[in-house]
Design an enzyme around this catalytic site. Structure first.
Site, mmCIF file in Angstrom:
data_model
loop_
_atom_site.group_PDB
_atom_site.id
_atom_site.type_symbol
_atom_site.label_atom_id
_atom_site.label_comp_id
_atom_site.label_asym_id
_atom_site.label_seq_id
_atom_site.Cartn_x
_atom_site.Cartn_y
_atom_site.Cartn_z
ATOM 1 N N HIS A 153 0.787 -1.256 -0.008
ATOM 2 C CA HIS A 153 -0.163 0.058 0.010
ATOM 3 C C HIS A 153 0.835 1.137 -0.217
ATOM 4 O O HIS A 153 0.363 2.276 0.511
ATOM 5 C CB HIS A 153 -0.814 -0.056 1.081
ATOM 6 C CG HIS A 153 -1.857 -1.226 1.269
ATOM 7 N ND1 HIS A 153 -3.007 -1.524 0.665
ATOM 8 C CD2 HIS A 153 -1.476 -2.375 2.177
ATOM 9 C CE1 HIS A 153 -3.481 -2.491 0.760
ATOM 10 N NE2 HIS A 153 -2.566 -3.264 1.600
ATOM 11 N N SER A 274 14.417 21.686 -16.333
ATOM 12 C CA SER A 274 13.328 22.578 -16.612
ATOM 13 C C SER A 274 13.584 23.744 -17.028
ATOM 14 O O SER A 274 14.772 24.407 -17.063
ATOM 15 C CB SER A 274 12.685 22.860 -15.169
ATOM 16 O OG SER A 274 11.976 23.789 -15.056
ATOM 17 N N LYS A 280 15.957 21.624 -11.293
ATOM 18 C CA LYS A 280 15.262 20.176 -11.377
ATOM 19 C C LYS A 280 15.986 19.442 -12.191
ATOM 20 O O LYS A 280 16.752 19.851 -13.022
ATOM 21 C CB LYS A 280 13.874 20.682 -12.392
ATOM 22 C CG LYS A 280 12.818 21.691 -11.548
ATOM 23 C CD LYS A 280 12.176 20.829 -10.427
ATOM 24 C CE LYS A 280 11.482 19.524 -10.964
ATOM 25 N NZ LYS A 280 10.224 20.049 -11.781
ATOM 26 N N GLU A 287 9.219 8.174 -16.874
ATOM 27 C CA GLU A 287 7.947 8.917 -17.137
ATOM 28 C C GLU A 287 7.433 8.459 -18.502
ATOM 29 O O GLU A 287 6.287 8.176 -18.762
ATOM 30 C CB GLU A 287 7.840 10.484 -16.977
ATOM 31 C CG GLU A 287 8.051 10.712 -15.348
ATOM 32 C CD GLU A 287 8.018 12.087 -15.147
ATOM 33 O OE1 GLU A 287 8.026 12.962 -16.145
ATOM 34 O OE2 GLU A 287 8.326 12.525 -13.887
#
Length: 459
Positions: A153, A274, A280, A287
């Site tokens: 979980h 970024s 970043k 992704e």
């Protein structure tokens, strides 16, 4: 191509909707190979002369050389790769080119070419997964002792080793490779010689073309052979399962690379920045692997919907069978390569992993097991006692092993000093020594087995 039957040519709309050359040109290598096997058989059976057979074979080699050097020309009037190739062959060798299509239809021709292409795709995908497995096994061997929290979980559950975690993905991809092998064995029957749908009256030798193209056997039913696309669906189903597993691993890398976790630093070569935030470092490769899984699964759904209502034998809908397979294969190859690169180049921050395992009451189950083993307490009662200990530690903001023996005895008098040996994360993972468990010794055994299976070590 069919001017004897039609008084007028196709309209511009019909020409555009009917042409498949923009995408089926990808089959040119398979089309040349199958055509050479077919004409060799025609010559051996005296269906075409030895002279025509040699002329056609030489011409096909010249066409292949042109395609290799310059690409396949997209002539929409000729519809597809098969007619584009035959047209160019005719330009090169003249009327003898027309004998190539004897005892063959585009229906069995495309089924054969597409099977050959999918078979190659299965082999390429398997090779990519094997490389990814080698990367996982190598890193797992490096981190057989590195402790991290195991989750259920997405909550800290029990301590495990990073090596054990990585080997879980090795097992997923092992099953994926078995699915690819199953699909390859099932589809390895040659449709060539089925002709349009009913077979042919020419005395062909289907075993000869089958052997030439490395198929296990000829297909046994001509109707099924030209209308079957199960092999493409099998590939897409296997590809979807692989993409699902890649997506799960990618999601973990995205989480682990975030500052709250801080478990991993992904290679700069597979990350982006970024345009506005200089600090970043985004895990974009992970992704995109995660995102590609949806597209691959969408390709499976697309072909399933194309095939769901088609009567026997061939229908023009089946022209749409190739784009989803080509797209899925391209996406999957990229995803596998990117994942291999991320695993091979990742820097695992084992200090952060260990700290997270120590802070999350991950050894609570070990306390319950100790109470069962040393105190002869039923597990359900031990579970209740352990829960009270976790509650106390949580209220004080300390780890379980930071509770004093007096604290623990106040919860249950049967607890003694020996319990502290069970409360360290090192003791916890070492105790999970059952087959397939997370104990470092078990992880090393599984890594050794995997290295042999992958040809990284001698048996």
């Amino acid at each position: 191509m069919w001017g004897g039957r039609f008084a007028e040519g196709p309209s511009a709309i019909m020409r555009e909707i009917n042409a498949s050359i923009p995408f089926d040109k990808a089959l040119w290598r398979q089309d040349i190979r199958a055509s050479k096997a077919h004409v060799a058989m025609l010559g051996a059976q005296n269906i075409v002369s030895a002279e025509d057979m040699a002329l056609i074979t030489e011409g096909l080699d010249k066409v292949a050389a042109e395609y290799e050097a310059d690409g396949v020309p997209e002539n929409w009037d000729l519809e597809d790769i098969h007619m584009v190739t035959e047209d160019r062959l005719t330009q090169l060798i003249g009327a003898a080119a027309g004998r190539l299509h004897t005892a063959r239809s585009r229906n069995d021709q495309v089924a054969t070419d597409f099977k050959l292409w999918v078979r190659d795709a299965l082999d390429q995908t398997d090779a990519g997964l094997a490389a990814l497995q080698r990367a996982l096994v190598t890193r797992a061997g490096e981190h057989a002792d590195s402790i991290m929290p195991g989750f259920t979980h997405l909550q800290t559950a029990q301590p495990v080793t990073l090596g054990h975690h990585l080997m879980a993905y090795y097992e997923m991809f092992r099953r994926d490779r078995s699915r690819l092998m199953d699909a390859r064995a099932r589809m390895n029957e040659c449709p060539l010689g089925s002709a349009a749908l009913a077979g042919t009256g020419f005395p062909i030798d289907r075993d000869a073309t089958c052997a030439s193209l490395d198929f296990a056997k000829p297909t046994d039913n001509s109707l099924d052979a030209v209308s079957d696309r199960d092999f493409a669906l099998d590939y897409l189903m296997a590809a979807s399962q692989i993409a699902l597993h890649l997506s799960r691993l990618a999601e973990e890398l995205v989480l682990w690379a975030s500052q709250p976790f801080g478990f991993v630093r992904l290679p700069d070569t597979l990350s982006t920045g970024s345009s506005i935030m200089p600090q970043k470092k985004n895990p974009d490769a992970a992704e995109l692997v995660r995102g590609h899984a949806g597209r691959v699964t969408g390709c499976l759904m697309s072909l399933m919907m194309t095939m769901k209502g088609l009567p026997l034998a061939y229908s023009k809908d089946m022209q749409d069978d190739k784009p989803p397979v080509f797209e899925a294969h391209g996406l999957l190859a990229l995803s596998i390569a990117a994942t291999e690169g991320m695993i091979a180049g990742a820097t695992f921050r084992t200090d952060r992993m260990r700290g997270a395992a120590e802070q999350g009451y991950a050894t609570a189950t070990d306390l319950a097991d100790w109470l069962v083993r040393e105190g002869d307490i039923p597990f359900r009662e031990a579970h209740h006692i352990t829960g009270a200990a976790v509650k106390l530690a949580e209220s004080r903001g300390i780890a379980l092993d930071a509770l004093t023996i007096d604290d623990l005895k106040a919860i249950d008098s049967r607890i003694d000093e020996r319990v502290y040996k069970a409360l360290s994360v090192d003791s916890s993972v070492a105790a999970r020594a059952s087959h397939g468990g997370t104990a470092p010794a078990q992880v090393r055994l599984r890594v050794a087995d995997a290295r042999v299976a992958l040809g990284m070590e001698d048996a």
